[in-house]
Write a protein that holds these residues in place. Sequence first.
Motif, mmCIF file in Angstrom:
data_model
loop_
_atom_site.group_PDB
_atom_site.id
_atom_site.type_symbol
_atom_site.label_atom_id
_atom_site.label_comp_id
_atom_site.label_asym_id
_atom_site.label_seq_id
_atom_site.Cartn_x
_atom_site.Cartn_y
_atom_site.Cartn_z
ATOM 1 N N THR A 76 0.842 -1.201 0.000
ATOM 2 C CA THR A 76 0.000 0.000 0.000
ATOM 3 C C THR A 76 0.877 1.251 0.000
ATOM 4 O OG1 THR A 76 -0.170 -0.310 2.374
ATOM 5 C CG2 THR A 76 -2.093 -0.905 1.093
ATOM 6 N N THR A 77 0.311 2.330 -0.505
ATOM 7 C CA THR A 77 1.036 3.602 -0.536
ATOM 8 C C THR A 77 0.509 4.448 0.611
ATOM 9 O OG1 THR A 77 1.056 3.394 -2.909
ATOM 10 C CG2 THR A 77 1.588 5.573 -2.023
ATOM 11 N N GLY A 78 1.352 4.700 1.591
ATOM 12 C CA GLY A 78 0.868 5.371 2.800
ATOM 13 C C GLY A 78 1.220 6.845 2.868
ATOM 14 N N LYS A 79 1.622 7.414 1.745
ATOM 15 C CA LYS A 79 2.081 8.814 1.767
ATOM 16 C C LYS A 79 1.009 9.730 2.364
ATOM 17 C CE LYS A 79 3.184 12.596 -1.441
ATOM 18 N NZ LYS A 79 3.229 13.518 -0.358
ATOM 19 N N GLU A 81 0.588 13.487 5.217
ATOM 20 C CA GLU A 81 1.241 14.474 6.082
ATOM 21 C C GLU A 81 0.176 15.265 6.816
ATOM 22 O OE1 GLU A 81 3.603 17.064 3.621
ATOM 23 O OE2 GLU A 81 1.862 17.902 2.633
ATOM 24 N N GLY A 119 -9.092 5.437 5.337
ATOM 25 C CA GLY A 119 -7.782 5.352 4.682
ATOM 26 C C GLY A 119 -6.866 6.374 5.337
ATOM 27 N N CYS A 120 -6.698 6.213 6.663
ATOM 28 C CA CYS A 120 -6.022 7.257 7.462
ATOM 29 C C CYS A 120 -4.511 7.108 7.464
ATOM 30 C CB CYS A 120 -6.542 7.218 8.889
ATOM 31 S SG CYS A 120 -6.147 5.669 9.754
ATOM 32 N N SER A 121 -3.997 5.988 6.928
ATOM 33 C CA SER A 121 -2.558 5.731 6.923
ATOM 34 C C SER A 121 -1.978 5.853 8.344
ATOM 35 C CB SER A 121 -1.856 6.658 5.921
ATOM 36 O OG SER A 121 -0.506 6.291 5.811
ATOM 37 N N ASP A 151 -7.968 2.021 8.452
ATOM 38 C CA ASP A 151 -7.068 1.696 7.346
ATOM 39 C C ASP A 151 -6.942 0.180 7.244
ATOM 40 O OD1 ASP A 151 -4.979 3.648 5.691
ATOM 41 O OD2 ASP A 151 -4.377 1.540 5.695
ATOM 42 N N ASP A 153 -3.934 -1.095 6.478
ATOM 43 C CA ASP A 153 -2.517 -1.349 6.752
ATOM 44 C C ASP A 153 -2.281 -1.350 8.271
ATOM 45 O OD1 ASP A 153 0.201 -1.195 7.170
ATOM 46 O OD2 ASP A 153 0.567 0.298 5.612
ATOM 47 N N LEU A 205 -10.010 -1.460 8.928
ATOM 48 C CA LEU A 205 -11.191 -1.660 8.072
ATOM 49 C C LEU A 205 -10.758 -1.712 6.615
ATOM 50 C CD1 LEU A 205 -14.734 -0.715 8.424
ATOM 51 C CD2 LEU A 205 -13.716 0.172 6.378
ATOM 52 N N LEU A 207 -11.842 -1.196 3.095
ATOM 53 C CA LEU A 207 -12.941 -0.491 2.421
ATOM 54 C C LEU A 207 -13.583 -1.328 1.319
ATOM 55 C CD1 LEU A 207 -11.308 3.046 2.134
ATOM 56 C CD2 LEU A 207 -13.278 2.457 3.539
ATOM 57 N N SER A 208 -12.832 -2.268 0.759
ATOM 58 C CA SER A 208 -13.398 -3.037 -0.353
ATOM 59 C C SER A 208 -14.487 -3.996 0.119
ATOM 60 C CB SER A 208 -12.305 -3.788 -1.114
ATOM 61 O OG SER A 208 -11.879 -4.899 -0.379
ATOM 62 N N ARG A 224 -9.422 10.500 1.257
ATOM 63 C CA ARG A 224 -8.587 11.248 0.313
ATOM 64 C C ARG A 224 -7.376 10.414 -0.100
ATOM 65 N NH1 ARG A 224 -7.214 16.700 2.733
ATOM 66 N NH2 ARG A 224 -6.085 15.354 4.170
ATOM 67 N N VAL A 226 -7.166 7.634 -1.637
ATOM 68 C CA VAL A 226 -7.327 6.207 -1.357
ATOM 69 C C VAL A 226 -7.953 5.512 -2.566
ATOM 70 C CG1 VAL A 226 -8.418 4.487 0.137
ATOM 71 C CG2 VAL A 226 -7.640 6.653 1.117
ATOM 72 N N TYR A 229 -6.316 4.314 -5.998
ATOM 73 C CA TYR A 229 -5.559 3.069 -6.212
ATOM 74 C C TYR A 229 -6.468 1.870 -6.469
ATOM 75 C CZ TYR A 229 -1.914 5.900 -4.113
ATOM 76 O OH TYR A 229 -1.027 6.906 -3.852
HETATM 77 C C1 LIG Z 1 -1.917 7.626 0.201
HETATM 78 S S1 LIG Z 1 -2.596 7.083 1.716
HETATM 79 C C2 LIG Z 1 -3.715 8.415 2.065
HETATM 80 C C3 LIG Z 1 -3.665 8.857 3.503
HETATM 81 C C4 LIG Z 1 -4.521 10.075 3.815
HETATM 82 N N1 LIG Z 1 -5.904 9.825 3.543
HETATM 83 C C5 LIG Z 1 -4.031 11.282 3.051
HETATM 84 O O1 LIG Z 1 -4.661 11.707 2.085
HETATM 85 O O2 LIG Z 1 -2.984 11.823 3.424
HETATM 86 C C6 LIG Z 1 -3.696 5.785 1.168
HETATM 87 C C7 LIG Z 1 -4.136 4.871 2.304
HETATM 88 O O3 LIG Z 1 -5.233 4.073 1.838
HETATM 89 C C8 LIG Z 1 -5.117 2.805 2.433
HETATM 90 N N2 LIG Z 1 -5.894 1.815 1.664
HETATM 91 C C9 LIG Z 1 -5.650 1.336 0.423
HETATM 92 N N3 LIG Z 1 -6.560 0.405 0.095
HETATM 93 C C10 LIG Z 1 -7.411 0.307 1.151
HETATM 94 C C11 LIG Z 1 -8.563 -0.489 1.418
HETATM 95 N N4 LIG Z 1 -9.021 -1.376 0.537
HETATM 96 N N5 LIG Z 1 -9.184 -0.331 2.608
HETATM 97 C C12 LIG Z 1 -8.719 0.562 3.515
HETATM 98 N N6 LIG Z 1 -7.641 1.338 3.326
HETATM 99 C C13 LIG Z 1 -6.990 1.209 2.153
HETATM 100 C C14 LIG Z 1 -3.624 2.533 2.409
HETATM 101 O O4 LIG Z 1 -3.251 1.538 3.331
HETATM 102 C C15 LIG Z 1 -3.052 3.911 2.742
HETATM 103 O O5 LIG Z 1 -2.806 4.045 4.114
#
Ligand SMILES: C[S@@+](CC[C@H](N)C(=O)[O-])C[C@H]1O[C@@H](n2cnc3c(N)ncnc32)[C@H](O)[C@@H]1O
Length: 289
Positions: A76-79, A81, A119-121, A151, A153, A205, A207-208, A224, A226, A229
């Motif tokens: 997963t992309t956790g970027k 801030e 998707g709170c990373s 999230d 992850d 959680l 989300l899918s 946001r 999320v 991808y």
């Molecule tokens: C780029 S980060 C976004 C973090 C934050 N929302 C932001 O905008 O800064 C994307 C996050 O979505 C989560 N994610 C991806 N697929 C997901 C899924 N199916 N269910 C829950 N979280 C998911 C990833 O683990 C990751 O932490």
Amino acid sequence: MKHSFDITDNEFELLKGLIYNQTGICLDDCKKAFLASRLKKRLASLHLNSFREYYNYLIGHPRGQKEMMQMISLITTGKTEFFREEEHFKFLTTNVFPYFLKRTIANQRRPELYIWSAGCSTGEEAYSLAMVTNDFFNVYPYWQIEILATDIDIEALNKAKAGIYTEKEISSLPLTYRKRYFHKIEPQKFKANDTLRRLITFKYLNLSTAPFYFGRKFDVIFCRNVIIYLHPEIKKKIIQGFYTTLADDGFLFLGHSESLLSLDRGLFSLVTPSIYQKASLGISSNARL
Ligand SMILES: C[S@@+](CC[C@H](N)C(=O)[O-])C[C@H]1O[C@@H](n2cnc3c(N)ncnc32)[C@H](O)[C@@H]1O
């Protein structure tokens, strides 16, 4: 025995399918090298010789489900801030919160605000939400505020729960927030104060797996960076899930580069780019924001 860490097309297809089924994440064919490089240390640590063996481990080994969680953390992309896409937080305090205040007084509704960071990373988004919410509602102490942050992850969630960030990670945080809401625990480490931590509940959680079953409706959902991808079909399911779990006049915030275009079939009205309000029957447009 020598490890073969090259991934074949067939192995890539197997893992790609598994990742899609487990998370909704859609890996393009150009992500083959990315996947191999992210996962090769798992093969080494499990003493496996190929990605095919790794796939078999994931689906058949008694510890496969645990390994699946590790794999998800790696791909997963956790970027993120603090105050990423700052205008969203300004919009909350200048438009959304005053709207809820007014609505609550006018309709004699309970003074409650439920926010979901989906998707709170590693938690920066949820803590940013907690800071602006606490600042705004400080003078209305009878308001009940809760933030759910979720999230897929597990490792990111553990960091989020700990609420500990390095000097570099909190560098995007305006000094005034840093002083009021964080304290130094080690020379380079800062921990979120209890004022923030009390407001947030972090949970796993996926989300899918939408639709979502919560005992309540949310007034604001931040999801946001999320869905970008995820596979279009999964996106649709999640957006439908957000619709159902939002209060009748609730708000959905997406990332700046995301939109509901072709996804929502009229479930939401666009307030301003990347911010939507639920379009509910029975709520006239002049009663909305
Ligand atoms: C780029 S980060 C976004 C973090 C934050 N929302 C932001 O905008 O800064 C994307 C996050 O979505 C989560 N994610 C991806 N697929 C997901 C899924 N199916 N269910 C829950 N979280 C998911 C990833 O683990 C990751 O932490």
